[in-house]
Write a protein that holds these residues in place. Structure first.
Motif, short mmCIF file in Angstrom:
data_model
loop_
_atom_site.label_atom_id
_atom_site.label_comp_id
_atom_site.label_asym_id
_atom_site.label_seq_id
_atom_site.Cartn_x
_atom_site.Cartn_y
_atom_site.Cartn_z
N PRO A 1 -25.86 61.01 -37.92
CA PRO A 1 -24.98 61.34 -38.96
C PRO A 1 -24.01 60.28 -38.91
CG PRO A 1 -24.96 63.03 -37.23
CD PRO A 1 -25.83 62.18 -36.92
N VAL A 2 -23.84 59.86 -40.20
CA VAL A 2 -22.69 58.82 -40.43
C VAL A 2 -21.34 59.69 -40.30
CG1 VAL A 2 -21.74 57.21 -41.98
CG2 VAL A 2 -24.32 57.53 -41.86
N ASN A 3 -21.01 60.62 -41.15
CA ASN A 3 -19.73 61.18 -41.12
C ASN A 3 -19.89 62.58 -40.35
OD1 ASN A 3 -17.90 63.03 -41.75
ND2 ASN A 3 -17.49 61.79 -43.83
N ARG A 4 -19.54 62.54 -39.26
CA ARG A 4 -19.61 63.72 -38.35
C ARG A 4 -18.78 65.10 -38.63
NH1 ARG A 4 -22.99 62.86 -34.00
NH2 ARG A 4 -23.31 60.52 -33.34
N GLU A 5 -17.68 64.74 -39.35
CA GLU A 5 -16.95 65.78 -39.72
C GLU A 5 -17.36 66.58 -41.05
OE1 GLU A 5 -12.76 64.53 -40.15
OE2 GLU A 5 -13.02 63.48 -38.16
N LYS A 6 -17.75 65.85 -42.01
CA LYS A 6 -17.99 66.51 -43.30
C LYS A 6 -19.55 66.22 -43.37
CE LYS A 6 -13.61 66.40 -45.28
NZ LYS A 6 -13.17 67.06 -46.51
N TRP A 7 -20.17 67.21 -43.30
CA TRP A 7 -21.84 66.99 -43.07
C TRP A 7 -22.37 66.58 -44.28
CZ3 TRP A 7 -23.01 71.97 -39.92
CH2 TRP A 7 -22.80 71.80 -38.52
N GLY A 8 -21.83 67.24 -45.38
CA GLY A 8 -22.23 67.08 -46.82
C GLY A 8 -22.28 65.45 -47.36
N ARG A 9 -21.63 64.72 -46.55
CA ARG A 9 -21.48 63.46 -46.71
C ARG A 9 -22.46 62.31 -46.00
NH1 ARG A 9 -14.78 62.80 -47.47
NH2 ARG A 9 -14.80 64.26 -49.03
#
Length: 120
Positions: free
Chosen positions: A62-70
């Motif tokens: 994942p690129v964005n570990r904080e906001k999965w929808g991104r």
């Protein structure tokens, strides 16, 4: 020449049995009757299909570990978001509510592929 319709999405998985348990039993997606010459399975979702392809070396990053929808993800409309949330919790799958405040959540399949589930 133009695109006339959407056909399917292919999702790589490292463990087909674990992924089948998630997509077949937790999400209750119906399998499509299509033969393959390699390890994989087809699911029917309305008029469209999802194709799981087994690759033992697959690793999701994942690129964005904080906001999965991104991150790259697949999204489904569900008729009972609370029921699916309960199933996911019981199965030990991670959950993240949508940051938008709408009735939606994100989870990860056994390989970490992100799946969005939204109330219809």
């Amino acid at each position: 020449m133009g695109v006339t319709r959407y056909l399917h999405t292919a999702i790589l998985v490292s463990d087909l049995k674990a992924s089948e348990a998630f997509y077949s039993e937790v999400l209750e997606l119906p399998k499509a009757e299509r033969s393959l010459k390699f390890p994989g399975v087809w699911y029917q979702v309305g008029d469209d299909q999802i194709h799981l392809i087994e690759d033992a070396n697959w690793k999701t990053t994942p690129v964005n570990r904080e906001k999965w929808g991104r991150n790259p993800h697949i999204a489904f409309a569900v008729d009972d978001l609370e029921l699916i949330k309960t199933r996911l919790r019981e199965g030990g799958y991670p959950l993240q509510s949508s940051a938008s405040g709408r009735a939606a959540l994100f989870t990860k399949d056994p390989d970490g592929n992100i799946v969005e589930l939204s109330a219809e």
